[in-house]
Design an enzyme around this catalytic site. Structure first.
Site, mmCIF file in Angstrom:
data_model
loop_
_atom_site.group_PDB
_atom_site.id
_atom_site.type_symbol
_atom_site.label_atom_id
_atom_site.label_comp_id
_atom_site.label_asym_id
_atom_site.label_seq_id
_atom_site.Cartn_x
_atom_site.Cartn_y
_atom_site.Cartn_z
ATOM 1 N N GLN A 91 22.274 -31.714 -6.632
ATOM 2 C CA GLN A 91 21.215 -31.576 -5.643
ATOM 3 C C GLN A 91 20.728 -30.129 -5.509
ATOM 4 O O GLN A 91 19.828 -29.852 -4.719
ATOM 5 C CB GLN A 91 21.704 -32.094 -4.287
ATOM 6 C CG GLN A 91 22.016 -33.579 -4.304
ATOM 7 C CD GLN A 91 22.736 -34.044 -3.041
ATOM 8 O OE1 GLN A 91 22.930 -33.285 -2.097
ATOM 9 N NE2 GLN A 91 23.133 -35.306 -3.027
ATOM 10 N N HIS A 155 24.865 -31.455 -1.451
ATOM 11 C CA HIS A 155 24.709 -30.913 -0.097
ATOM 12 C C HIS A 155 24.479 -29.399 -0.059
ATOM 13 O O HIS A 155 25.179 -28.660 0.612
ATOM 14 C CB HIS A 155 25.914 -31.289 0.774
ATOM 15 C CG HIS A 155 26.154 -32.763 0.856
ATOM 16 N ND1 HIS A 155 27.225 -33.300 1.517
ATOM 17 C CD2 HIS A 155 25.464 -33.819 0.333
ATOM 18 C CE1 HIS A 155 27.189 -34.623 1.411
ATOM 19 N NE2 HIS A 155 26.121 -34.953 0.691
#
Length: 375
Positions: A91, A155
């Site tokens: 991510q 995250h």
């Protein structure tokens, strides 16, 4: 055989009890009854358009997660050179971008990205500011780099916003270390941070005098906030964040407060087992709204433009999971209605109300669309 049957029934009972604490959102997403707006594709052939910033001349800076900063002006796109090295993993990558509230005077551009700088393998979220000289970034300054580096791919956060006083807020997700980072103010990650615009720490930050604290922290107990804006009327900083399986949240960020992750949550583990028995505990904030099931929110805006009279004061949230733009109607800061807009265009990564009053939406593997009235 009888023993096996008893064992199977026991497993079912355990699984049922593990999921029993999860309660669906009170307000369900509906099909729109009457939408007076449609979309125009403004910029095509983008992969993951993570961030958008609108310059005073009407041009747009767009971040591609893979590590490309695009300047779109006069219907032409130019790739900006001079970016720092981008850690493109999971991510992480090149993330949000905004401009200084006084950009016309000082020319500062702010962006967040995953960086390998610092000790240890892997990377973590960093904040940089720079200026544009033609098509090149100059005067680059790293304002913050979260620690420690980790090879985990989840995250990173990360959204950026300025408040009315000119403080810079940004989010860093828990980096997949939920049991240590979010509740510990001596550690980065799982936090909302506040800095002066030059990267120094404001002297009235909440943990400025706490021993060993990361003094840039403004609030803590967050999982992975990928939506943030300044409310145009109250000046408050609003965020949303991903929950686990269920439990995505909208929060109004207040100084020094604990938003609970992972001690309290309306979500469960991805395996279906209980994450925590608690949805509330003393000293931990309740969300303004939570999503069960999760929509996987990314991008966040509030409509204040006269271009959309029926939507004024509504929230707009991108759904990665269900591939629509969600409109949430508020009454006294309570969500009373949800609508699914423009389903099927793709994973909605970002939504911004631009200075021209129009709403622009970043769609993965499509590009940037503009929401316009139907002719």
């Amino acid at each position: 055989m009888k023993l096996l049957k008893i064992f199977s029934l026991l497993l079912i009972a355990i699984n049922y009890s593990a999921c029993a604490q999860q309660v669906d959102s009170e307000v369900k997403a509906e099909e729109p009854s009457d939408t007076n707006y449609t979309t125009e594709l403004i910029i095509d052939e983008l992969s993951i358009p993570w961030g958008m910033a609108f310059l005073p001349d009407g041009s747009i800076l767009i971040t591609e997660k893979s590590g490309e900063l695009i300047h779109f002006k006069n219907n032409e796109r130019v790739t900006i050179s001079g970016l720092p090295e981008i850690y493109n993993r999971g991510q992480g990558g090149l993330l949000d971008v905004i401009i200084h509230p006084k950009f016309s005077e000082n020319g500062w551009i702010y962006f967040s990205y995953a960086s390998q700088e610092g000790d240890g393998d892997g990377g973590n979220t960093a904040i940089m500011r720079a200026k544009l000289d033609g098509n090149t970034l100059i005067d680059k300054q790293v304002l913050y780099k979260a620690e420690p580096n980790t090879t985990k791919g989840q995250h990173f956060g990360s959204r950026l916003a300025f408040d009315n006083e000119g403080f810079l807020y940004f989010s860093v997700g828990d980096r997949g270390n939920r049991d240590e980072n979010p509740q510990d103010i001596t550690r980065d990650c799982g936090k909302i941070y506040r800095l002066n615009d030059d990267g120094t720490v404001p002297n009235d930050n909440p943990f400025i005098n706490e021993p060993n604290a990361k003094t840039a922290i403004y609030s803590y107990g967050h999982r992975n906030p990928q939506g943030m804006f300044k409310h145009p009327e109250t000046g408050e900083i609003w965020t949303h964040e991903h929950g686990p399986q269920g439990g995505d949240e909208i929060n109004i960020i207040q100084k020094g407060l604990n938003y609970g992750w992972p001690k309290i949550s309306y979500g469960i583990n991805y395996s279906g087992t209980t994450l925590t028995e608690n949805t509330a505990l003393p000293g931990m904030e309740q969300p303004l709204f939570y999503w069960v099931p999760s929509i996987a929110p990314s991008g966040f805006a509030i409509v204040s433009s006269d271009k959309y009279p029926e939507w004024k004061g509504n929230l707009l949230v991108g759904s990665l999971k269900f591939q629509y733009l969600e409109r949430l109607v508020l009454e006294n800061n309570k969500v009373v209605k949800r609508e699914k807009l423009f389903e099927g265009l793709g994973r909605v990564r970002n939504v911004v109300q631009a200075p021209d009053g129009y709403i622009y939406v970043g769609i993965e593997n499509l590009g940037i669309i503009k929401i316009v009235p139907k002719s």
